[in-house]
Enzyme design. Structure first.
Site, PDB file in Angstrom:
ATOM      1  N   LYS A   1       0.833  -1.203   0.000  1.00  0.00           N
ATOM      2  CA  LYS A   1       0.000   0.000   0.000  1.00  0.00           C
ATOM      3  C   LYS A   1       0.866   1.252   0.000  1.00  0.00           C
ATOM      4  O   LYS A   1       2.051   1.218   0.370  1.00  0.00           O
ATOM      5  CB  LYS A   1      -0.948  -0.002   1.178  1.00  0.00           C
ATOM      6  CG  LYS A   1      -0.305   0.035   2.533  1.00  0.00           C
ATOM      7  CD  LYS A   1      -1.369   0.220   3.634  1.00  0.00           C
ATOM      8  CE  LYS A   1      -2.520  -0.747   3.522  1.00  0.00           C
ATOM      9  NZ  LYS A   1      -3.437  -0.707   4.651  1.00  0.00           N
TER      10      LYS A   1
ATOM     11  N   GLY B   1       6.356  -2.060  -4.960  1.00  0.00           N
ATOM     12  CA  GLY B   1       6.515  -1.283  -3.730  1.00  0.00           C
ATOM     13  C   GLY B   1       5.449  -0.212  -3.554  1.00  0.00           C
ATOM     14  O   GLY B   1       4.657   0.083  -4.462  1.00  0.00           O
ATOM     15  N   HIS B   2       5.489   0.421  -2.403  1.00  0.00           N
ATOM     16  CA  HIS B   2       4.498   1.425  -1.987  1.00  0.00           C
ATOM     17  C   HIS B   2       4.491   2.651  -2.903  1.00  0.00           C
ATOM     18  O   HIS B   2       5.549   3.130  -3.323  1.00  0.00           O
ATOM     19  CB  HIS B   2       4.791   1.877  -0.562  1.00  0.00           C
ATOM     20  CG  HIS B   2       6.075   2.645  -0.416  1.00  0.00           C
ATOM     21  ND1 HIS B   2       6.120   4.020  -0.500  1.00  0.00           N
ATOM     22  CD2 HIS B   2       7.341   2.242  -0.199  1.00  0.00           C
ATOM     23  CE1 HIS B   2       7.369   4.413  -0.326  1.00  0.00           C
ATOM     24  NE2 HIS B   2       8.143   3.360  -0.144  1.00  0.00           N
ATOM     25  N   ASP B   3       3.307   3.137  -3.182  1.00  0.00           N
ATOM     26  CA  ASP B   3       3.107   4.391  -3.929  1.00  0.00           C
ATOM     27  C   ASP B   3       3.554   4.309  -5.380  1.00  0.00           C
ATOM     28  O   ASP B   3       3.598   5.338  -6.068  1.00  0.00           O
ATOM     29  CB  ASP B   3       3.841   5.561  -3.241  1.00  0.00           C
ATOM     30  CG  ASP B   3       3.262   5.864  -1.873  1.00  0.00           C
ATOM     31  OD1 ASP B   3       2.105   6.279  -1.821  1.00  0.00           O
ATOM     32  OD2 ASP B   3       3.949   5.637  -0.862  1.00  0.00           O
TER      33      ASP B   3
ATOM     34  N   VAL C   1       7.465   4.198  -5.107  1.00  0.00           N
ATOM     35  CA  VAL C   1       7.451   5.541  -5.702  1.00  0.00           C
ATOM     36  C   VAL C   1       8.023   5.541  -7.120  1.00  0.00           C
ATOM     37  O   VAL C   1       8.744   6.456  -7.530  1.00  0.00           O
ATOM     38  CB  VAL C   1       8.210   6.551  -4.808  1.00  0.00           C
ATOM     39  CG1 VAL C   1       7.808   7.973  -5.158  1.00  0.00           C
ATOM     40  CG2 VAL C   1       7.930   6.322  -3.339  1.00  0.00           C
TER      41      VAL C   1
END
Lengths: 310, 310, 310
Positions: free
Chosen positions: B196, B217-219, B237
């Site tokens: 998340k 991975g996140h974002d 990211v």
């Protein structure tokens, strides 16, 4: 994928509402991909590059998007979209069903086999004798596990092939109607994924051992007594002989062949065949002795460049 | 992360017991990280290197560990430990709850969707129509799955970001309050992990297909109709355009951008942006044509060195 | 593996029906592998290459396939197949049992610990206080989880070591009777695998953080406050110091040592020790500064070859 009963060319043509060329009573007994076809099978082809290969394959019925001459003893199904119509046929003969019980009514489990909590066994799954399926193992429909097999926790056997046809605005999924066969005395680590064949079998041969987090693609066939270390990824339609060793985090491209006793060293990326008994290394991988010389030579390159600059 | 109701600068300052600079009625409507901030958001910054970026970002409130001049229309929260106090605010507005039922009371599932045994749906999860969630899939709180989505067995959607602040004697965890959004017609293989967002969304775009054991991975935001083969790892990211293809076991570092139609070849390690339509290879990765020339040249290096020695 | 009660050399010899050399009342208190042995332990050895190492190790009883002189204070067990007989002893003292409940009767869970749906806790598992075990986590028998530990969904702790002895027509599995110890304040991502020790402990030290899809082999010991990014694979019997960082998709061969503060960069393949504080890169990995020079030099090689050809 074999049909339960033979069907005629005319019957199949009417199922997908297309023209046919050949004897209307020409017999059809299965559907298969080009690399697995046998007499009686339908194969599909939609690219001119592969017309000849499909028309001259062992398949006796060709689902094709052009009108060509029909070879003796064969039948043609003429479709504007062979991929779509092949999927239609697969879905017709292999209807979609999901068992919503942890163990389907049609799953069969042998004697002295331990099925631990959270294990899922789909439709028509068979598990042999003296096996251990650790917690949360998932076996999709139609997969077969031999005797004396150990499968560690959270491994997934029989998920769909990663196989799509690119359209203008989407990917169309090839329906996976095949299966996985795990032979006797195999041990599979935790969190491995072994995909089912598109229409045939993915096979893990007798006595082979897989470490954790290994991925095996659709229709790949692995021989007897192979070893694969953690995080190895083998793509689809790979043929691996007996006694092959693949070390950690190595990868194998689709369609290649590893001969008996071949060795692929850690983190290598294999894009070509390995002859029996040879050892490969590197990404892209080559014969290990040569690659190790390259590694040693590269270490000397910065000094060489400095000297040449002088 | 948006707040349910706006709060004043004074209210927020009292929650974390810190000084503030600016109009006490200055309005705060969300909390976000520097790369996702919008007007109304609090951003935190604790390193002089990033002060300017944070102060001039779209965020209208800055949680900071130094007293600086406050720009017009903005507010400052002066804290001796912005990371700790940002986490305090996140936990205040996003209280910790674990649903202990396989399907939380607040999870919503659309029509014709198949949820297989062992699936876990956390708080506020939504799943659209005509989806299949295979056995033992886990969806953490607040994640959203579109229509016609297939998720294969044992995949985990929405685990926490791998994001810590190093202290003298421990790592402090950044609380993940974001979510994952899986758009329509996506297929995700077995045993994938999609983390998340820290405060925003990780997005898998319409029609994208992931093979098994892929990590996102996140974002990270992935566009439409991308393909990722087995064991690909994309860090946090990352921005991936439409129609991007990433082959098996390749890795992508955090914060890079892959333009539309970019291709990253197998086992490559990407540490820089790829322009639209370009193909990269190698570890570290570069433009593929150049890298292939390096591979070919390296093969000749051992002989070259032998000749130079003579 | 320690025995509950000490046994005499004579008793053990009769269990595996073999000859012994030494005092029949010579005391045996455990079984262990060569790299972990202590006084009181049996070690096994079946290859002349390792006879000396085993005979002079801290082990006070040697299960061996040759008659040699017995050192003072030691005992010998003379077997035609030490591997088989070692496994027999392990199975005798560590009988095979599978708990078929999601939480075994002998599992102990501390205060304020959240055990989410689908979690499996095997025999003799202990979980400390203030932990969160996310859905479908599997903890095999005898593993120990400290306090304040977070384990994300579908992670598997304590699966068997990937350790076989090759026979003419099969691999014999080494029975894993060891365990895993996760110390306090550790966080483990989703879909990690941490194998148990063969006879000792695999250890994840205090405050260490693992991202998703990380694999840790048997008997590997990781220090305090280490970071490992997604898809890292560490083989068995590796020693990792404190404050070590391993970036994404890197791999570590068995038996190597990473000193305190060592760094292994992404996708590297480590086959040798890293001294404290050093940074390594490449596959095979070397000191990073040197490897980066090789990368830069290789970029110039195609042009150099072209010039030399002129």
């Amino acid at each position: 994928m074999k049909l339960k009963n033979p069907h005629t060319l005319k019957e199949i043509a009417s199922l997908i509402n297309c023209e046919f060329v050949g004897d209307e009573n020409h017999s059809i007994t299965g559907l298969n991909e080009i690399h697995m076809v046998e007499a009686g099978d339908i194969v599909f082809v939609d690219h001119p590059k592969y017309y000849d290969k499909a028309l001259h394959s062992k398949a006796t019925t060709i689902l094709i998007n052009v009108k060509v001459e029909c070879l003796a003893g064969k039948g043609l199904l003429i479709s504007d979209d062979p991929f779509r119509d092949y999927n239609k046929l697969v879905r017709h003969f292999y209807p979609l069903t999901y068992s919503l019980q942890p163990k389907s009514d049609t799953a069969k489990v042998g004697e002295n086999t331990v099925i631990m909590p959270g294990v899922y066994l789909g439709n028509n799954v068979t598990v042999g004798n003296n096996c251990v399926l650790h917690p949360n193992v998932v076996i999709y429909d139609d997969c077969h596990i031999g005797n004396n097999v150990i499968i560690h926790a959270n491994t997934v056997i029989g998920a769909d092939a990663f196989y799509y046809k690119k359209r203008a605005d989407k990917f169309d999924k090839m329906i996976s109607s095949g299966s996985v066969r795990i032979e006797d005395n195999v041990e599979i680590g935790a969190m491995c994924t072994i995909d089912k064949g598109v229409s045939g079998e993915t096979i893990i041969g007798t006595g082979t051992k897989l470490d954790n987090q290994v991925h095996i693609g659709h229709d790949t066939q692995i021989g007897k007594m192979c070893l694969m270390a953690a995080q190895v990824a083998v793509a689809g339609v790979v043929k691996i002989g007996d006694g092959v060793t693949i070390w950690g985090q190595a990868g194998v491209r689709s369609d290649v062949v590893l001969g008996n006793g071949a060795v692929l060293l850690a983190q290598s990326g294999l894009g070509e065949d390995i002859a029996p008994g040879k050892t490969y290394f590197g990404s892209p991988a080559g014969e290990a002795r040569g690659k190790m010389k390259e590694v040693a030579a590269l270490k000397m390159l910065p000094d060489l460049l400095a000297k040449l600059r002088e």
